[in-house]
Design a protein around this motif. Structure first.
Motif, PDB file in Angstrom:
ATOM      1  N   VAL A  30      21.693 119.633  47.758  1.00 13.94           N
ATOM      2  CA  VAL A  30      22.472 119.023  48.838  1.00 13.94           C
ATOM      3  C   VAL A  30      23.383 120.071  49.460  1.00 13.94           C
ATOM      4  O   VAL A  30      24.099 120.789  48.757  1.00 13.94           O
ATOM      5  CB  VAL A  30      23.305 117.833  48.324  1.00 13.94           C
ATOM      6  CG1 VAL A  30      24.236 117.313  49.416  1.00 13.94           C
ATOM      7  CG2 VAL A  30      22.385 116.713  47.843  1.00 13.94           C
ATOM      8  N   VAL A  31      23.322 120.158  50.781  1.00 17.99           N
ATOM      9  CA  VAL A  31      24.182 121.056  51.536  1.00 17.99           C
ATOM     10  C   VAL A  31      25.007 120.225  52.511  1.00 17.99           C
ATOM     11  O   VAL A  31      24.462 119.375  53.226  1.00 17.99           O
ATOM     12  CB  VAL A  31      23.366 122.118  52.297  1.00 17.99           C
ATOM     13  CG1 VAL A  31      24.246 122.897  53.270  1.00 17.99           C
ATOM     14  CG2 VAL A  31      22.694 123.077  51.317  1.00 17.99           C
ATOM     15  N   LEU A  32      26.315 120.442  52.528  1.00 15.78           N
ATOM     16  CA  LEU A  32      27.179 119.811  53.517  1.00 15.78           C
ATOM     17  C   LEU A  32      27.092 120.624  54.797  1.00 15.78           C
ATOM     18  O   LEU A  32      27.212 121.850  54.770  1.00 15.78           O
ATOM     19  CB  LEU A  32      28.625 119.777  53.034  1.00 15.78           C
ATOM     20  CG  LEU A  32      28.898 119.170  51.650  1.00 15.78           C
ATOM     21  CD1 LEU A  32      30.400 119.202  51.371  1.00 15.78           C
ATOM     22  CD2 LEU A  32      28.367 117.768  51.546  1.00 15.78           C
ATOM     23  N   ALA A  33      26.901 119.954  55.938  1.00 16.60           N
ATOM     24  CA  ALA A  33      26.742 120.665  57.211  1.00 16.60           C
ATOM     25  C   ALA A  33      27.424 119.888  58.323  1.00 16.60           C
ATOM     26  O   ALA A  33      27.520 118.662  58.281  1.00 16.60           O
ATOM     27  CB  ALA A  33      25.255 120.855  57.534  1.00 16.60           C
ATOM     28  N   PRO A  34      27.905 120.593  59.341  1.00 15.19           N
ATOM     29  CA  PRO A  34      28.637 119.932  60.427  1.00 15.19           C
ATOM     30  C   PRO A  34      27.715 119.147  61.342  1.00 15.19           C
ATOM     31  O   PRO A  34      26.628 119.619  61.686  1.00 15.19           O
ATOM     32  CB  PRO A  34      29.272 121.102  61.187  1.00 15.19           C
ATOM     33  CG  PRO A  34      28.319 122.238  60.959  1.00 15.19           C
ATOM     34  CD  PRO A  34      27.798 122.046  59.561  1.00 15.19           C
ATOM     35  N   THR A  35      28.135 117.967  61.723  1.00 17.29           N
ATOM     36  CA  THR A  35      27.378 117.256  62.754  1.00 17.29           C
ATOM     37  C   THR A  35      27.798 117.710  64.145  1.00 17.29           C
ATOM     38  O   THR A  35      26.990 117.706  65.066  1.00 17.29           O
ATOM     39  CB  THR A  35      27.529 115.732  62.618  1.00 17.29           C
ATOM     40  OG1 THR A  35      26.633 115.098  63.538  1.00 17.29           O
ATOM     41  CG2 THR A  35      28.950 115.257  62.891  1.00 17.29           C
ATOM     42  N   MET A  36      29.063 118.146  64.315  1.00 18.24           N
ATOM     43  CA  MET A  36      29.519 118.623  65.620  1.00 18.24           C
ATOM     44  C   MET A  36      29.265 120.124  65.718  1.00 18.24           C
ATOM     45  O   MET A  36      30.136 120.958  65.478  1.00 18.24           O
ATOM     46  CB  MET A  36      30.998 118.294  65.843  1.00 18.24           C
ATOM     47  CG  MET A  36      31.515 118.701  67.238  1.00 18.24           C
ATOM     48  SD  MET A  36      30.371 118.393  68.618  1.00 18.24           S
ATOM     49  CE  MET A  36      30.212 116.613  68.586  1.00 18.24           C
ATOM     50  N   SER A  37      28.039 120.446  66.036  1.00 23.96           N
ATOM     51  CA  SER A  37      27.604 121.823  66.217  1.00 23.96           C
ATOM     52  C   SER A  37      26.201 121.764  66.793  1.00 23.96           C
ATOM     53  O   SER A  37      25.597 120.695  66.883  1.00 23.96           O
ATOM     54  CB  SER A  37      27.606 122.580  64.880  1.00 23.96           C
ATOM     55  OG  SER A  37      27.236 123.939  65.058  1.00 23.96           O
ATOM     56  N   PHE A  38      25.672 122.924  67.188  1.00 22.62           N
ATOM     57  CA  PHE A  38      24.260 122.969  67.539  1.00 22.62           C
ATOM     58  C   PHE A  38      23.451 122.716  66.277  1.00 22.62           C
ATOM     59  O   PHE A  38      23.883 123.028  65.172  1.00 22.62           O
ATOM     60  CB  PHE A  38      23.905 124.321  68.162  1.00 22.62           C
ATOM     61  CG  PHE A  38      22.491 124.408  68.646  1.00 22.62           C
ATOM     62  CD1 PHE A  38      22.016 123.511  69.590  1.00 22.62           C
ATOM     63  CD2 PHE A  38      21.623 125.359  68.144  1.00 22.62           C
ATOM     64  CE1 PHE A  38      20.695 123.572  70.033  1.00 22.62           C
ATOM     65  CE2 PHE A  38      20.318 125.440  68.584  1.00 22.62           C
ATOM     66  CZ  PHE A  38      19.848 124.538  69.530  1.00 22.62           C
ATOM     67  N   ALA A  39      22.254 122.169  66.437  1.00 21.48           N
ATOM     68  CA  ALA A  39      21.436 121.764  65.294  1.00 21.48           C
ATOM     69  C   ALA A  39      21.130 122.912  64.345  1.00 21.48           C
ATOM     70  O   ALA A  39      20.843 122.678  63.156  1.00 21.48           O
ATOM     71  CB  ALA A  39      20.131 121.133  65.778  1.00 21.48           C
ATOM     72  N   ALA A  40      21.199 124.155  64.808  1.00 22.02           N
ATOM     73  CA  ALA A  40      20.925 125.302  63.937  1.00 22.02           C
ATOM     74  C   ALA A  40      21.831 125.319  62.715  1.00 22.02           C
ATOM     75  O   ALA A  40      21.427 125.779  61.644  1.00 22.02           O
ATOM     76  CB  ALA A  40      21.087 126.603  64.720  1.00 22.02           C
ATOM     77  N   SER A  41      23.071 124.827  62.858  1.00 23.15           N
ATOM     78  CA  SER A  41      24.000 124.817  61.730  1.00 23.15           C
ATOM     79  C   SER A  41      23.493 123.941  60.599  1.00 23.15           C
ATOM     80  O   SER A  41      23.882 124.131  59.441  1.00 23.15           O
ATOM     81  CB  SER A  41      25.384 124.332  62.184  1.00 23.15           C
ATOM     82  OG  SER A  41      25.952 125.209  63.120  1.00 23.15           O
TER      83      SER A  41
END
Length: 418
Positions: free
Chosen positions: A76-87
């Motif tokens: 599981v990786v935490l990732a930002p939703t408010m960013s371009f999808a590449a993040s």
């Protein structure tokens, strides 16, 4: 005579940049040559970090960063939703399951609170997040000191997505000025050098780290997992001749790597650009101050993005927030009105959890902060070739567009510009 169209972002290429590229084209090496390490060294020196690894693009940088930290299918990786999808995509390429992190609705930034909420949400589902990706959206700085405390409590390693924040500085918890991307609070940091970013190589990206071993691993991964150092060969019967000398043609593929290299031509452009990064940073800071002065001294129904105490941003974007619902206007109508006046805009970003691929994969997810930010945010023209008159022209266009729409809705016009 009509004025030229102002896009929301644009690269700046100088005669020195062109000459650097011409020299690279005339050199014996178009790829895997000396200009790659020259660019990496110049970039690392600017940031004050030990190691920099150049790669094909910013998405590749995020992918390799996740792989270098051991992210594997099912993690599981935490990732930002408010960013371009590449993040998010970089972690997904490694096979990770994504737990999205919400943001502050006024800044678009991940906060220690939204980070902790996402981490605990994953833990409640029975997963222990391994890595988290934190984006410094617009060039503003997320509270990495606070986020790192929350990450430490949960044994989560941090990757900073600094694609927007090259040149931004902040004051750390000890009161010392730090450069975003020097890995003060993270294991790895990533950058993009796409044309609309602060410096460009056409396409390209970089990863920074304090860890020499991680830097070596990243360099192997970007080049097919290839090992050429005889001291590290695993199969001596193929690697060495009868005298024990290494066979001159020999190499080993010791891991599943990728062709994520950046060319010498691209790196020549990058070296030229990073050499004048101080001037680029100051120009962007000046443009931000001009915009802030116009908007914050006006009575227009909009907000600018605030900067946290101790942060000196080098903005990648200049967004404003407009409550279109309150004004009873459509964002698309407003954008088209600006376009008709020669002003380009863009929305950064559609929250990634709302994209069809992720919406189907993670059903029913709501991120209130990101969705509120998305409803109101609009990026205005912001790039180094702009001058003060361009900024004033954009501000006038925003005022005119809002004025026209207020008349349509019976609200009356705005006062004259400041």
């Amino acid at each position: 005579m009509s004025k030229p169209f102002l896009p929301y972002g644009q690269q700046e290429i100088t005669d020195a940049d062109i000459q650097a590229v011409v020299e690279a084209l005339k050199s014996p090496f178009l790829t895997t040559g000396p200009r790659v390490s020259e660019f990496e060294e110049g970039f690392a020196n600017y940031l004050g970090v030990a190691n920099s690894v150049a790669v094909a693009n910013g998405t590749a940088a995020l992918h390799l960063a996740c792989l270098a930290l051991g992210v594997k299918p099912g993690d599981v990786v935490l990732a930002p939703t408010m960013s371009f999808a590449a993040s998010t995509n970089g972690a997904a390429y490694a096979g990770a399951e994504i737990e999205f992190i919400d943001c502050d609705p006024e800044t678009g930034l991940i906060t220690p609170e939204t980070f902790a909420e996402a981490a605990d949400r994953a833990i409640e589902k029975g997963s222990s997040p391994k890595v988290a990706i934190i984006v410094h959206i617009n060039g503003e700085h997320a509270d990495m000191a606070g986020i790192s405390v929350e990450a430490g409590k949960r044994n989560i390693e941090l990757i900073e997505d600094c694609c927007h924040a090259l040149g931004t500085t902040f004051v750390d918890h000890l009161g010392e000025v730090q450069m975003v991307g020097n890995c003060r609070y993270s294991v790895l940091s990533t950058y993009s050098t796409h044309p609309v970013k602060t410096i460009t190589t056409g396409e390209g990206g970089l990863i920074t780290t304090k860890d020499v071993w991680l830097a070596k691993k990243l360099k192997d991964l970007r080049n097919h997992g290839m090992e050429r150092d005889p001291e590290n060969f695993q199969f001596s019967e193929l690697a060495f001749d009868k005298k024990g000398e290494p066979n001159p043609w020999y190499y080993e593929i010791q891991s599943l790597g990728y062709n994520y290299r950046l060319t010498d031509v691209a790196c020549a452009l990058g070296s030229s650009q990073i050499s004048r990064m101080h001037q680029i940073a100051e120009k962007r800071r000046t443009l931000k101050k001009l915009y802030d002065g116009f908007f914050n001294g006006s009575n227009m129904p909009l907000k600018t993005i605030p900067t946290a105490k101790g942060v000196d941003p080098v903005r990648h974007l200049y967004p404003i927030l407009i409550d279109y619902d309150m004004l009873r206007i459509e964002k698309s109508t407003f954008c088209n009105a600006l376009k008709a006046m020669g002003i380009g805009t863009q929305v950064h970003y559609i929250p990634t959890h709302l994209q069809p691929y992720y919406r189907k994969r993670y059903k029913g997810l709501s991120m209130e902060g990101a969705e509120a930010y998305y409803r109101q945010v609009l990026s205005l023209p912001f790039f180094p070739k702009m001058v003060a008159d361009d900024v004033e022209r954009v501000v006038d266009a925003v005022r005119t567009a809002l004025d026209g729409m207020r008349f349509l809705n019976g609200k009356g016009s705005l006062d004259s510009k400041p």
